[in-house]
Design a protein around this motif. Structure first.
Motif, short mmCIF file in Angstrom:
data_model
loop_
_atom_site.label_atom_id
_atom_site.label_comp_id
_atom_site.label_asym_id
_atom_site.label_seq_id
_atom_site.Cartn_x
_atom_site.Cartn_y
_atom_site.Cartn_z
N UNK A 1 -19.26 -32.82 -35.36
CA UNK A 1 -20.59 -32.89 -36.19
C UNK A 1 -21.57 -33.76 -34.91
N UNK A 2 -22.76 -33.19 -34.91
CA UNK A 2 -23.72 -33.68 -34.04
C UNK A 2 -24.54 -35.05 -34.86
N UNK A 3 -24.68 -36.02 -33.95
CA UNK A 3 -25.44 -37.12 -34.49
C UNK A 3 -26.93 -36.68 -35.07
N UNK A 4 -27.31 -35.92 -34.20
CA UNK A 4 -28.65 -35.34 -34.37
C UNK A 4 -28.91 -34.81 -35.66
N UNK A 5 -27.67 -33.93 -36.22
CA UNK A 5 -28.12 -33.35 -37.53
C UNK A 5 -28.45 -34.15 -38.70
N UNK A 6 -28.45 -35.53 -38.43
CA UNK A 6 -28.93 -36.26 -39.76
C UNK A 6 -30.60 -36.28 -39.82
N UNK A 7 -31.21 -35.71 -38.57
CA UNK A 7 -32.63 -35.86 -38.46
C UNK A 7 -33.28 -34.42 -38.39
N UNK A 8 -32.55 -33.25 -38.42
CA UNK A 8 -33.03 -32.06 -38.02
C UNK A 8 -33.67 -31.31 -39.21
N UNK A 9 -35.02 -31.84 -39.34
CA UNK A 9 -35.59 -31.27 -40.68
C UNK A 9 -35.05 -30.87 -41.71
#
Length: 196
Positions: A60-68
């Motif tokens: 999983x991507x770290x960015x997934x914690x913040x994507x809308x």
């Protein structure tokens, strides 16, 4: 997703492209749910295409914690049936760096690369780093919340299966692939937060 990506593979072949690097998912398989199963199907199509190929399989991507609204933390808390399971989340920046290294170097056809960050963290540890509350839900409570958002039952069941896999440590392996491909270590979660 399958139609779009197989269409890109067809277009690449028609245009005379010979070398494709696909960004896939962690341990795709024919029985996997949601996009993980779709990535497996696309990989099979790519392998049969006659093109030279490599597959990047990130956790999983770290960015997934913040994507809308799809972000893990859009409600102001990190919640789900995660238990004590650890995940070696990776920064999308590192996945892109691996793809660039492969695309600009000599083709390494037929290779699959498991990509992870440098550490496997529990979701409670991640919530602490994000300075937000952590709520470890039972699968039933998580299902009720997902259904209340209007998600169909089959989708909720598939999500719960993915949550159960995370809780069982199926994404806790830490690989050295990012360093091997790029010559540098992948970013830690703290470095991701500091650099955005």
């Amino acid at each position: 997703m399958v139609r779009q990506q197989t269409g890109v593979i067809d277009a690449a072949r028609a245009a005379g492209v010979s070398w494709v690097v696909k960004v896939s998912a962690w341990q795709p398989g024919p029985d996997a749910k949601l996009s993980v199963g779709a990535h497996w199907e696309i990989e099979q199509y790519l392998k049969a295409s006659g093109l030279q190929w490599a597959s990047l399989q990130p956790t999983g991507y770290m960015q997934n914690f913040f994507t809308g609204e799809g972000g893990f933390t859009h409600s102001g808390a990190l919640q789900g049936p995660y238990g004590e399971g650890r995940v070696a989340y990776i920064d999308a920046f590192d996945v892109a760096a691996c793809a660039a290294a492969l695309l600009t170097g000599p083709p390494r056809s037929g290779e699959t690369y498991a990509l992870t960050g440098p550490e496997a963290l529990t979701h409670e540890e991640i919530a602490n780093k994000l300075a937000i509350p952590f709520r470890d839900l039972t699968p039933q409570k998580a299902a009720e919340g997902l259904q209340a958002q209007g998600l169909p039952g089959w989708f909720v069941d598939d999500l719960l299966r993915l949550y159960a896999e995370m809780a069982a440590d199926t994404m806790s392996e830490v690989t050295t692939t990012v360093r091997e491909l790029t010559g540098r270590a992948p970013r830690t979660f703290d470095e991701f937060l500091a650099n955005g």
